[in-house]
Design an enzyme around this catalytic site. Structure first.
Site, PDB file in Angstrom:
ATOM      1  N   ILE A   1      47.868 107.813  86.197  1.00 47.90           N
ATOM      2  CA  ILE A   1      48.172 106.635  87.001  1.00 47.90           C
ATOM      3  C   ILE A   1      46.947 106.228  87.801  1.00 47.90           C
ATOM      4  O   ILE A   1      46.595 105.055  87.886  1.00 47.90           O
ATOM      5  CB  ILE A   1      49.360 106.920  87.937  1.00 47.90           C
TER       6      ILE A   1
ATOM      7  N   GLY B   1      53.038 118.434  79.508  1.00 43.47           N
ATOM      8  CA  GLY B   1      52.102 119.518  79.232  1.00 43.47           C
ATOM      9  C   GLY B   1      50.674 119.221  79.634  1.00 43.47           C
ATOM     10  O   GLY B   1      49.759 119.969  79.254  1.00 43.47           O
TER      11      GLY B   1
ATOM     12  N   GLU C   1      52.475 119.606  72.514  1.00 45.52           N
ATOM     13  CA  GLU C   1      53.844 119.735  73.004  1.00 45.52           C
ATOM     14  C   GLU C   1      54.778 118.785  72.266  1.00 45.52           C
ATOM     15  O   GLU C   1      55.881 119.130  71.870  1.00 45.52           O
ATOM     16  CB  GLU C   1      53.889 119.446  74.500  1.00 45.52           C
TER      17      GLU C   1
ATOM     18  N   GLY D   1      50.007 112.685  73.950  1.00 44.92           N
ATOM     19  CA  GLY D   1      51.355 112.337  74.344  1.00 44.92           C
ATOM     20  C   GLY D   1      51.912 111.172  73.576  1.00 44.92           C
ATOM     21  O   GLY D   1      51.546 110.902  72.429  1.00 44.92           O
ATOM     22  N   ILE D   2      52.798 110.438  74.229  1.00 40.96           N
ATOM     23  CA  ILE D   2      53.515 109.356  73.586  1.00 40.96           C
ATOM     24  C   ILE D   2      52.954 108.010  74.024  1.00 40.96           C
ATOM     25  O   ILE D   2      52.313 107.904  75.061  1.00 40.96           O
ATOM     26  CB  ILE D   2      55.015 109.448  73.922  1.00 40.96           C
ATOM     27  N   GLY D   3      53.189 106.986  73.208  1.00 47.09           N
ATOM     28  CA  GLY D   3      52.814 105.643  73.606  1.00 47.09           C
ATOM     29  C   GLY D   3      51.790 105.021  72.688  1.00 47.09           C
ATOM     30  O   GLY D   3      51.319 105.623  71.714  1.00 47.09           O
TER      31      GLY D   3
END
Length: 299
Positions: free
Chosen positions: A177, A200, A102, A79-81
């Site tokens: 989380i 995703g 994704e 993912g992002i980050g």
């Protein structure tokens, strides 16, 4: 008496915003202007998502994943980050990596330019980075613009588990989380409070877990504590929290303190693996919670 028939006609209108600053990509991302019902023209900079400086925790997690869980020839999703970028920057010496994700963000550009990404071992879209959307800074937008090495395809295809699980050594790296002591993952809410979409994660964690080559690597990566010092590995998820990824599909959980391998283990054994990678300040409380739950020490 004459019967009346009512016919409902659904018309799909296609509207577009045309911006010359938008990168042009290969794949299923082109539409001839004659197919539009209406469009408006603008000329403005795209939204940019910069990456904050990684924390010491994220640096350690990225290195642990890159050095222990990513093999040569692996297909990556992330993912992002700053955490995914921490993984990517430790992969420059890897060979024949593939990307089927994704989305992808800034850290991918330097890795692609290093030659570590070839995509040559994928059974389909060989030689191509595959994604559904991108978000990052200008360097990322410039990289994908008119670049035949990158294909953007529909999310219904890219996130299709049947497609994902055919990728060689599918390695899905996602965040959370909270993770409870049995391996249940909450990624979209803090208790009953909605935090974000889960994207995703479900598709790619399942696809990696079900890899047809039996070499998939589904990973949940997270710092051991929040910015307030609370443990992210918890006895029970907060009341109302949603389980995004089930314990059936989690194989690896990674914090800055190590890697927990959960697949095929009993609930007691899972708890012990997770306690070992929790922050030292919280291990005693987690151990007590595990004892109260399982009526014996995890082993």
């Amino acid at each position: 008496m004459i019967a009346q028939k009512y016919v409902c006609i659904f018309i799909l209108h296609r509207y577009a915003q045309v911006n010359p600053q938008m990168p042009r990509t290969f794949g299923e991302s082109a539409m001839h202007i004659s197919h539009l019902d209406a469009y408006t023209e603008i000329d403005m900079p795209l939204f940019k998502h910069g990456v904050k400086n990684p924390t010491e925790q994220e640096e350690k997690i990225g290195k642990l994943i890159a050095e222990n869980l990513v093999s040569d020839g692996a297909t990556l999703q992330m993912g992002i980050g700053s955490l995914p970028d921490c993984v990517l920057k430790h992969l420059y010496n890897h060979k024949d990596l593939g990307i089927h994700s994704e989305m992808f963000a800034n850290g991918l550009v330097a890795l692609a330019n290093s030659g570590a990404i070839t995509n040559r071992l994928k059974p389909m879209h060989q030689g191509r980075i595959v994604g559904s959307f991108i978000i990052g800074d200008q360097s990322l937008y410039d990289y994908v613009n008119d670049n035949p090495f990158v294909e953007l395809l529909g999310v219904d295809y890219v996130n299709n588990v049947k497609i994902i699980k055919t990728m060689p050594r599918m390695t899905a790296i996602n965040s959370a989380i909270e993770v409870d002591l049995t391996g249940q993952v909450s990624a979209d809410s803090i208790g009953t409070r909605f935090y974000s979409g889960f994207g995703g994660q479900v598709d790619f964690m399942r696809g990696a877990a079900e890899g047809t080559d039996h070499m998939g690597v589904p990973i949940i990566a997270l710092p051991s504590t929040t910015t307030k010092g609370e443990s992210k590995i918890v006895p029970l998820l907060k009341p109302g929290a949603g389980v995004v990824t089930t314990r059936a599909h989690v194989h690896y959980v990674v914090t800055e303190y190590g890697i927990a391998y959960l697949y095929g283990k009993s609930l007691r054994a899972r708890a012990w693996e997770l306690i070992k990678i929790a922050h030292p300040d919280h291990r005693e409380a987690l151990d007590k919670a595990a004892f109260d739950r399982f009526k014996s020490r995890p082993c």
